[in-house]
Design an enzyme around this catalytic site. Structure first.
Site, PDB file in Angstrom:
ATOM      1  N   GLU A  26       0.823  -1.211   0.000  1.00 20.96           N
ATOM      2  CA  GLU A  26       0.000   0.000   0.000  1.00 20.96           C
ATOM      3  C   GLU A  26       0.858   1.263   0.000  1.00 20.96           C
ATOM      4  O   GLU A  26       0.576   2.221  -0.721  1.00 20.96           O
ATOM      5  CB  GLU A  26      -0.944   0.002   1.205  1.00 20.96           C
ATOM      6  CG  GLU A  26      -2.051  -1.026   1.128  1.00 20.96           C
ATOM      7  CD  GLU A  26      -2.943  -0.858  -0.092  1.00 20.96           C
ATOM      8  OE1 GLU A  26      -3.120   0.285  -0.566  1.00 20.96           O
ATOM      9  OE2 GLU A  26      -3.456  -1.870  -0.591  1.00 20.96           O
ATOM     10  N   CYS A  55       5.921 -10.602  -7.332  1.00 22.02           N
ATOM     11  CA  CYS A  55       6.401  -9.371  -6.692  1.00 22.02           C
ATOM     12  C   CYS A  55       5.399  -8.933  -5.635  1.00 22.02           C
ATOM     13  O   CYS A  55       4.194  -9.185  -5.754  1.00 22.02           O
ATOM     14  CB  CYS A  55       6.548  -8.293  -7.774  1.00 22.02           C
ATOM     15  SG  CYS A  55       6.998  -6.641  -7.200  1.00 22.02           S
ATOM     16  N   CYS A  76      10.337  -7.156  -7.234  1.00 22.00           N
ATOM     17  CA  CYS A  76      11.083  -7.620  -8.400  1.00 22.00           C
ATOM     18  C   CYS A  76      12.117  -6.565  -8.797  1.00 22.00           C
ATOM     19  O   CYS A  76      12.114  -5.439  -8.292  1.00 22.00           O
ATOM     20  CB  CYS A  76      10.132  -7.921  -9.557  1.00 22.00           C
ATOM     21  SG  CYS A  76       9.442  -6.439 -10.342  1.00 22.00           S
TER      22      CYS A  76
END
Length: 301
Positions: free
Chosen positions: A221, A236, A255
């Protein structure tokens, strides 16, 4: 008289042209070359499996976000006036829950390489009865009320992002059963609930699993607040998820593409961050997460 008028007109046009030429043009941001760090860890990226019914990407046909798109987009960057991430607990938390919030604070400071502070908890009583309900035998709070009427009003010193953590379950609107969280990325404020991360009750037996979930959701978030979109490039932590089961399946690791995005924004030392994360996971017995960091460290040495 006519000559004077013509002369004035010529002078006016000349001045106007000169002023126009002096207006500075916005220089396009030059895309930086990919550093060797990101090239190396790219080999540890895991390709996303083909989405199946129930998965986020099965029902959301997202286009993703390249590094170039991110770099040229408008997003917040830390400044002297805005450089602290805040967590605001909402509700009454037991000792295990307080421990998780403390560990989440520690993790976010490492993850974003920015000072992170936990504010004093506020009572559930800040939410009026009109924004609460009972559902399936437990109480829920209206996420939008917490976001718009509570958290958006808070302006702690040097805030760059603020995340509320609710003890109780959340719902976004009357026709919905529940929601994991809600965010206003424009205002850099979000609220999430720990209720559904705990499988009914947080215990010493499920502590690490629930902690991993909290770390994933909070970093995801707040990552959005820094302008990162949902990732479709690899497995990811910025992948979108539809369920807790899907959240559990996805990696806590950013990632290589998303790491490059975040680093271009915050400009931390990549190797230091990686080492700090490895130590954190080892100290807290998050073994799968530790192995991911160890693998990245091994490939850059």
């Amino acid at each position: 008289m006519r000559k004077i008028a013509i002369l004035i007109f010529i002078i006016f046009c000349s001045c106007s042209k000169e002023k126009t030429n002096k207006i500075p043009k916005e220089v396009p941001k030059e895309i930086p070359k990919e550093a060797s760090y990101f090239k190396h860890i790219k080999s540890n990226d895991v390709k996303l499996a083909e989405p199946v019914y129930g998965d986020w990407l099965f029902s959301h046909k997202e286009k993703g976000q390249t590094f170039e798109q991110y770099f040229t987009s408008k997003h917040i960057v830390p400044t002297k006036e805005a450089n602290i991430i805040y967590i605001r607990p909402i509700g009454n938390f037991n000792s295990l829950q307080k421990k998780q919030i403390k560990l989440a604070n520690e993790y976010l400071e490492i993850y974003f390489q920015l000072k992170t502070k936990t504010l004093a908890p506020i009572s559930n009583d800040v939410v009026p009865n009109s924004s609460r309900r009972m559902m399936y035998g437990h109480e829920q709070l209206l996420a939008g009320y917490l976001l718009n009427d509570v958290l958006k009003e808070e302006k702690p010193l040097n805030r760059i992002a603020l995340m509320g953590l609710s003890e109780l379950d959340l719902y976004p609107k009357p026709e919905w059963n529940y929601v994991f969280g809600l965010a206003s990325y424009h205002d850099k404020v979000a609220v999430s609930s720990i209720y559904r991360l705990q499988d009914g009750e947080l215990t010493s037996e499920n502590f690490n699993l629930c902690l991993s979930r909290l770390l994933k959701i909070s970093s995801h978030e707040i990552g959005h607040m820094f302008g990162l979109h949902h990732c479709i490039a690899a497995d990811c932590v910025m992948n979108g998820t539809n369920s807790m089961e899907e959240t559990d399946r996805h990696s806590i690791r950013l990632c290589s593409v998303c790491q490059r995005k975040l680093n271009s924004c915050i400009q931390y030392d990549n190797k230091k961050r990686l080492s700090d994360l490895e130590k954190y996971f080892k100290k807290n017995d998050l073994n799968d997460e530790f192995d991911l960091m160890k693998k990245d460290i091994g490939i850059i040495q």
